[in-house]
Design an enzyme around this catalytic site. Structure first.
Site, PDB file in Angstrom:
ATOM      1  N   ARG A 199      58.646   2.879  99.945  1.00 28.94           N
ATOM      2  CA  ARG A 199      59.649   2.037 100.602  1.00 28.94           C
ATOM      3  C   ARG A 199      58.982   0.792 101.169  1.00 28.94           C
ATOM      4  NH1 ARG A 199      63.450   6.569 103.716  1.00 28.94           N
ATOM      5  NH2 ARG A 199      63.733   7.894 101.874  1.00 28.94           N
ATOM      6  N   ARG A 227      56.106   5.641 109.747  1.00 27.02           N
ATOM      7  CA  ARG A 227      56.829   4.758 108.820  1.00 27.02           C
ATOM      8  C   ARG A 227      55.820   4.101 107.875  1.00 27.02           C
ATOM      9  NH1 ARG A 227      62.049   3.179 109.540  1.00 27.02           N
ATOM     10  NH2 ARG A 227      61.953   3.810 111.712  1.00 27.02           N
ATOM     11  N   GLU A 247      63.136  11.689 113.940  1.00 31.40           N
ATOM     12  CA  GLU A 247      63.740  12.170 112.701  1.00 31.40           C
ATOM     13  C   GLU A 247      62.689  12.711 111.732  1.00 31.40           C
ATOM     14  OE1 GLU A 247      65.485  10.432 108.574  1.00 31.40           O
ATOM     15  OE2 GLU A 247      65.573   9.094 110.320  1.00 31.40           O
ATOM     16  N   SER A 285      67.106  13.973 107.036  1.00 34.77           N
ATOM     17  CA  SER A 285      68.522  13.611 107.046  1.00 34.77           C
ATOM     18  C   SER A 285      69.212  14.418 105.961  1.00 34.77           C
ATOM     19  CB  SER A 285      68.712  12.118 106.773  1.00 34.77           C
ATOM     20  OG  SER A 285      68.406  11.352 107.911  1.00 34.77           O
ATOM     21  N   ARG A 303      55.594  13.504 108.102  1.00 35.17           N
ATOM     22  CA  ARG A 303      56.086  13.675 109.470  1.00 35.17           C
ATOM     23  C   ARG A 303      55.921  15.114 109.944  1.00 35.17           C
ATOM     24  NH1 ARG A 303      61.152   9.552 110.680  1.00 35.17           N
ATOM     25  NH2 ARG A 303      60.178   7.703 109.733  1.00 35.17           N
TER      26      ARG A 303
END
Length: 428
Positions: free
Chosen positions: A263, A278, A350, A353, A391
């Protein structure tokens, strides 16, 4: 893509529901496109009928031995106008499809209305944060202290937001992914899939990344064609059913896939620049389900529970959040976020999701099944991280750290670590 029939019959209601996302819908623009399309389509149908009637006249005149020169000339005029109209109709339909491609999904009625993250609603918590008798370090200090997490080297090799792992931490990272794959494939009934890490534009369009979010993707040019590095395994795995009519008796389809994800983080604006939260490249184990429409919300609850099981087996404190209308992704009708406790940040962050897209992706992909009447009907698609591997590593480092800088390995992961119980700084 949302159902255009909903827009044609319930335009004001659709606009109101989209407004809860903070997305203004161009009702005038849609009406203008529809008026033009309908006018062209009506005239096209009239001319098609006239052409058929004229062809019949020509045939009858020939059968009677009459001169058909005038009739044939008139038919030529009809065909020329019809050709022009058919081209205009195709262009009008392309404009409508382009318009619809930028419209997000409608939020489900159960989604809390809100503007952003602050309006998300906590559903439940599991596990209590650990009380430390020493100052807890973050994963960067822990990993670098162990000599097994190297952000400077990642930056040297590639650039910012990359990392190099080595030794036991690299093995643990691999073991986390293997643990998740084994759990979901053996206990939760998912079929393991190995999928491409590079996809074409049709695949990105099918799951909703294109055209709206191209700036978040890494593009791989190939002659005149664009390829894309996948931002998540959701893209290749969900596209398994693109342009397919799935036998109804084979549903639900449940897939689990481990891939790296890429990403650009174009819209993050410096957020979470420290550490692994991130990154431009990270690993994820993805859960994807393809189900009948009447089963999709039960499937969302089940898929979310499957992702939660990973955190429970690793004994990591977490909470489940129902995202509000202003925070759910563009393609999602309803999303739960799982947030794991990070001691150094003293916050839940987070780690997964889990979303139900209803027929939004299926309509773009033309992914269907045969219903009880034998007719093709759009499937519903769902996906969720089960979990983000990096994560999860961050959460283990911070929650299982010891005063001497070592890290205890959770019991569930020790079989993947050759029985090793603790990660310590390796001897020089």
């Amino acid at each position: 893509m949302i159902d255009v029939q909903l827009l044609r019959t319930q335009l004001d209601e659709v606009a109101a529901r989209l407004a809860t996302r903070g997305v203004p819908f161009d009702t005038d623009g849609f009406r203008a496109l529809e008026i033009e399309r309908k006018a062209i389509q009506t005239r096209t149908q009239e001319l098609q009928s006239a052409r058929n009637a004229h062809a019949k006249k020509v045939g009858q005149a020939k059968a009677r031995g009459e001169d058909t020169t005038v009739l044939v000339a008139e038919a030529g005029g009809i065909n020329r106008e019809l050709g022009e109209l058919e081209a205009r109709l195709a262009d009008a339909q392309r404009q409508l499809n382009d318009f619809l491609a930028g419209v997000p999904n409608l939020p489900h009625a159960s989604v809390p209305v809100g503007k952003g993250e602050a309006d998300n609603v906590e559903q439940r918590r599991c596990g209590a944060p650990r009380e430390f008798e020493f100052a807890a370090k973050d994963h960067v200090d822990l990993g670098e202290g162990l000599g097994q997490l190297d952000f400077a080297l990642g930056s040297k090799i590639a650039g910012s937001r990359f990392v190099v792992m080595r030794g036991a931490l690299a093995r643990l990272h691999r073991g986390i992914a293997q643990f998740m794959l084994d759990l979901h494939s053996t206990e939760h009934g998912y079929t393991e899939v190995y999928a491409p890490y590079i996809v074409n534009a049709d695949s990105m369009y099918g799951t909703g990344q294109l055209p709206k979010f191209e700036q978040d993707l890494f593009i791989v040019p190939r002659s005149e064609e664009k390829w894309y590095l996948i931002p998540t395994a959701e893209v290749p795995v969900t596209n398994i059913v693109r342009d397919t009519i799935v036998p109804g008796e084979s549903l639900p389809l449940k897939f689990v896939c481990h891939t790296p994800c890429f990403r650009s983080e174009a819209g993050s604006y410096g957020k979470d620049t420290r550490g692994m939260i991130r990154q431009h490249q990270f690993d994820k184990v993805e859960l994807v389900q393809v189900v009948r429409p009447d089963a999709s919300y039960d499937a969302l609850e089940a898929l979310t529970a499957h992702a939660e099981t990973v955190l429970q087996k690793l004994d990591l404190p977490y909470r489940v959040m129902a995202l509000c209308t202003g925070d759910i992704g563009a393609a999602s009708a309803k999303t739960y976020d799982l947030e794991v406790w990070l001691p150094a940040q003293k916050a839940y962050r987070e780690i997964s999701s889990c979303s139900n897209f209803e027929a939004y992706q299926a309509r773009r992909m033309q992914a269907r099944f045969r219903n009880a009447r034998g007719k093709p009907e759009l499937v519903h698609t769902l996906n969720g991280s089960g979990l983000a591997v990096g994560r999860t590593l961050v959460a283990i480092l911070e929650n299982y750290q010891n005063a001497d800088g070592s890290v205890t390995i959770p019991g569930a992961l020790r079989p993947y670590m050759r029985g090793q119980e603790r990660i310590e700084k390796e001897a020089a």
